[in-house]
Design a protein around this motif. Structure first.
Motif, PDB file in Angstrom:
ATOM      1  N   ARG A   7       3.865   6.750   2.381  1.00 25.82           N
ATOM      2  CA  ARG A   7       3.720   7.463   3.655  1.00 25.82           C
ATOM      3  C   ARG A   7       4.705   8.630   3.604  1.00 25.82           C
ATOM      4  O   ARG A   7       5.900   8.442   3.442  1.00 25.82           O
ATOM      5  N   ARG A  11       2.058  11.027   7.293  1.00 28.41           N
ATOM      6  CA  ARG A  11       0.689  10.800   6.810  1.00 28.41           C
ATOM      7  C   ARG A  11       0.685   9.579   5.912  1.00 28.41           C
ATOM      8  O   ARG A  11       1.574   9.387   5.104  1.00 28.41           O
ATOM      9  N   ILE A  14      -0.454   8.831   0.798  1.00 29.50           N
ATOM     10  CA  ILE A  14      -0.198  10.006  -0.023  1.00 29.50           C
ATOM     11  C   ILE A  14       0.146   9.519  -1.428  1.00 29.50           C
ATOM     12  O   ILE A  14       1.063   8.721  -1.615  1.00 29.50           O
TER      13      ILE A  14
END
Length: 77
Positions: A7, A11, A14
């Motif tokens: 994270r 987001r 990733i």
């Protein structure tokens, strides 16, 4: 190169590289280790092996450091 999912920046999911090279020097050194005397670059009839390219890069770094006082992390633009 292996990856992991993290994270980042608020987001999820990733994908990031683990143990990625940190500099051009790291990339070149790894290439020398893997390919040594194989041709790295060619210009017309002249060529350099990965090992020769590394030697030339050390020479250039030495000149930049000793003659122009350019140190690690100095941006060259």
């Amino acid at each position: 190169m292996s990856t992991e999912v993290k994270r980042l920046f608020n987001r999820e999911n990733i994908e990031v590289y683990i143990n990625r090279p940190r500099s051009m020097d790291d990339i070149l050194h790894k290439s020398v280790t893997e390919y040594g005397q194989k041709e790295a670059v060619r210009l017309e009839e002249d060529s350099l092996s990965y090992k020769e390219l590394e030697e030339k890069s050390f020479l250039l770094a030495s000149i930049l450091y000793h003659e122009y006082q350019i140190k690690k992390e100095t941006a060259l633009v």
